[in-house]
Design a protein around this motif. Structure first.
Motif, PDB file in Angstrom:
ATOM      1  N   ILE A 101     -68.547 -61.227  -8.600  1.00 43.49           N
ATOM      2  CA  ILE A 101     -67.965 -60.591  -7.415  1.00 43.49           C
ATOM      3  C   ILE A 101     -68.846 -60.819  -6.199  1.00 43.49           C
ATOM      4  O   ILE A 101     -68.364 -61.104  -5.094  1.00 43.49           O
ATOM      5  CB  ILE A 101     -67.737 -59.085  -7.668  1.00 43.49           C
ATOM      6  CG1 ILE A 101     -66.633 -58.900  -8.713  1.00 43.49           C
ATOM      7  CG2 ILE A 101     -67.375 -58.367  -6.373  1.00 43.49           C
ATOM      8  CD1 ILE A 101     -66.459 -57.471  -9.166  1.00 43.49           C
ATOM      9  N   GLU A 102     -70.171 -60.750  -6.379  1.00 40.93           N
ATOM     10  CA  GLU A 102     -71.097 -60.980  -5.262  1.00 40.93           C
ATOM     11  C   GLU A 102     -71.003 -62.417  -4.758  1.00 40.93           C
ATOM     12  O   GLU A 102     -71.024 -62.666  -3.547  1.00 40.93           O
ATOM     13  CB  GLU A 102     -72.531 -60.666  -5.713  1.00 40.93           C
ATOM     14  CG  GLU A 102     -72.819 -59.192  -5.896  1.00 40.93           C
ATOM     15  CD  GLU A 102     -72.634 -58.420  -4.587  1.00 40.93           C
ATOM     16  OE1 GLU A 102     -73.046 -58.933  -3.527  1.00 40.93           O
ATOM     17  OE2 GLU A 102     -72.058 -57.309  -4.635  1.00 40.93           O
ATOM     18  N   LYS A 118     -67.866 -62.786  -2.764  1.00 43.37           N
ATOM     19  CA  LYS A 118     -68.013 -62.160  -1.446  1.00 43.37           C
ATOM     20  C   LYS A 118     -68.748 -63.077  -0.475  1.00 43.37           C
ATOM     21  O   LYS A 118     -68.400 -63.175   0.703  1.00 43.37           O
ATOM     22  CB  LYS A 118     -68.757 -60.820  -1.584  1.00 43.37           C
ATOM     23  CG  LYS A 118     -67.926 -59.686  -2.168  1.00 43.37           C
ATOM     24  CD  LYS A 118     -68.739 -58.406  -2.228  1.00 43.37           C
ATOM     25  CE  LYS A 118     -67.908 -57.258  -2.770  1.00 43.37           C
ATOM     26  NZ  LYS A 118     -68.708 -55.999  -2.859  1.00 43.37           N
ATOM     27  N   SER A 157     -69.829 -59.645 -14.385  1.00 43.34           N
ATOM     28  CA  SER A 157     -68.689 -59.477 -13.491  1.00 43.34           C
ATOM     29  C   SER A 157     -69.148 -59.105 -12.088  1.00 43.34           C
ATOM     30  O   SER A 157     -68.591 -59.574 -11.093  1.00 43.34           O
ATOM     31  CB  SER A 157     -67.731 -58.424 -14.040  1.00 43.34           C
ATOM     32  OG  SER A 157     -68.340 -57.147 -14.043  1.00 43.34           O
ATOM     33  N   MET A 158     -70.186 -58.282 -11.996  1.00 40.29           N
ATOM     34  CA  MET A 158     -70.703 -57.897 -10.682  1.00 40.29           C
ATOM     35  C   MET A 158     -71.322 -59.106  -9.969  1.00 40.29           C
ATOM     36  O   MET A 158     -71.184 -59.269  -8.752  1.00 40.29           O
ATOM     37  CB  MET A 158     -71.740 -56.778 -10.837  1.00 40.29           C
ATOM     38  CG  MET A 158     -71.151 -55.465 -11.352  1.00 40.29           C
ATOM     39  SD  MET A 158     -69.783 -54.865 -10.318  1.00 40.29           S
ATOM     40  CE  MET A 158     -70.622 -54.624  -8.746  1.00 40.29           C
ATOM     41  N   ILE A 186     -61.629 -59.327 -16.733  1.00 39.52           N
ATOM     42  CA  ILE A 186     -61.339 -59.371 -15.304  1.00 39.52           C
ATOM     43  C   ILE A 186     -60.409 -60.543 -15.045  1.00 39.52           C
ATOM     44  O   ILE A 186     -60.419 -61.532 -15.760  1.00 39.52           O
ATOM     45  CB  ILE A 186     -62.622 -59.514 -14.470  1.00 39.52           C
ATOM     46  CG1 ILE A 186     -63.333 -60.835 -14.791  1.00 39.52           C
ATOM     47  CG2 ILE A 186     -63.558 -58.361 -14.673  1.00 39.52           C
ATOM     48  CD1 ILE A 186     -64.460 -61.133 -13.830  1.00 39.52           C
ATOM     49  N   MET A 195     -59.777 -61.616  -8.038  1.00 38.96           N
ATOM     50  CA  MET A 195     -61.042 -61.636  -7.316  1.00 38.96           C
ATOM     51  C   MET A 195     -61.061 -62.719  -6.241  1.00 38.96           C
ATOM     52  O   MET A 195     -61.811 -62.641  -5.293  1.00 38.96           O
ATOM     53  CB  MET A 195     -62.191 -61.866  -8.295  1.00 38.96           C
ATOM     54  CG  MET A 195     -62.415 -60.687  -9.218  1.00 38.96           C
ATOM     55  SD  MET A 195     -64.008 -60.801 -10.045  1.00 38.96           S
ATOM     56  CE  MET A 195     -63.858 -62.362 -10.844  1.00 38.96           C
ATOM     57  N   HIS A 196     -60.216 -63.749  -6.391  1.00 40.34           N
ATOM     58  CA  HIS A 196     -60.196 -64.852  -5.432  1.00 40.34           C
ATOM     59  C   HIS A 196     -59.102 -64.706  -4.377  1.00 40.34           C
ATOM     60  O   HIS A 196     -58.871 -65.611  -3.598  1.00 40.34           O
ATOM     61  CB  HIS A 196     -59.963 -66.184  -6.164  1.00 40.34           C
ATOM     62  CG  HIS A 196     -61.182 -66.689  -6.844  1.00 40.34           C
ATOM     63  ND1 HIS A 196     -61.606 -66.195  -8.049  1.00 40.34           N
ATOM     64  CD2 HIS A 196     -62.074 -67.658  -6.479  1.00 40.34           C
ATOM     65  CE1 HIS A 196     -62.692 -66.846  -8.425  1.00 40.34           C
ATOM     66  NE2 HIS A 196     -63.007 -67.738  -7.490  1.00 40.34           N
TER      67      HIS A 196
END
Length: 239
Positions: A38-39, A42, A34-35, A5, A10-11
């Motif tokens: 991501i959380e 968020k 990775s999940m 990733i 993601m940022h």
């Protein structure tokens, strides 16, 4: 299964994170990890959105004490429980000899130097309260200087200790206070203790000691952790 990733992608919605150039960081991690990442991102995005919506600024937040504030050096006074002190007789005798052996018109500054907790203040308290010292000096003043060498504050404390404090506590005119101090010390035998001195500026030290010039017998003992401070202020070798 592992996957790559790109952290920068993601940022892309989080404006508070400073990241390297695009595609410069690629890390192999599991899908579960990775999940989770991501959380977390968020949540940061939500916090950033709420901060902007509420017009919150960094300067609005309560300030936590700096670490050096939390570790401020304790204040001191001239009082000491002599029954709790052991093994300082030789050092005490040396300082008292220095105070008594110089000519009546010579002004000396005696530094007591050492690391924190070694007993500089306690030793000076013993000297300050010694019966021979009390009999010799008609005026004695103890000032705990600590971290800030404030000439006005120190001068005010000296004046208030010698004269009627109610007349000078609210006076911030340094010239007036120093003139009053010089008059009060004229032809007096005066002992001043400056405990826990940190100042390494010669000009500030000169400003403080200006009223002591030509006033009679003046002896000053300073305690400090710094040999540099001692060299700036001393007239005799440090103890």
């Amino acid at each position: 299964m592992d996957m790559f990733i790109n952290l920068l992608i993601m940022h892309e919605n989080y404006d508070q994170v400073s990241l390297p150039p695009f595609n410069s960081i690629k890390i192999p991690i599991s899908c579960d990890m990775s999940m989770k990442i991501i959380e977390v991102i968020k949540k940061f995005d939500e916090i950033t959105h709420d901060r902007k919506a509420l017009y919150l600024r960094e300067e609005d937040a309560p300030r936590r004490p700096r670490s050096n504030d939390a570790m401020k050096r304790p204040l001191s006074s001239s009082l000491v429980l002599e029954s709790d002190v052991f093994g300082r007789d030789e050092e005490k005798r040396k300082i008292i000899q220095l105070l008594m052996s110089h000519s009546e018109k010579e002004n000396i500054v005696i530094p007591v130097v050492g690391m924190g907790g070694v007993g500089k203040t306690t030793l000076t308290q013993l000297v300050y309260n010694d019966p021979e010292v009390c009999q010799h000096f008609s005026l004695k003043v103890w000032v705990c200087v600590s971290e800030q060498f404030d000439v006005l504050r120190i001068t005010k404390e000296i004046v208030s200790s010698i004269l009627d404090s109610s007349k000078y506590n609210d006076n911030n005119n340094l010239n007036y206070l120093q003139c009053k101090l010089k008059d009060a010390l004229l032809n007096k035998k005066f002992l001043l203790i400056l405990d826990d001195v940190c100042n390494e500026r010669v000009d500030i030290w000169e400003a403080l000691r200006a009223p002591f010039s030509g006033t009679g017998v003046r002896k000053i003992i300073i305690t400090t952790r710094s040999i540099s401070v001692a060299h700036i202020m001393q007239t005799v070798s440090p103890l």
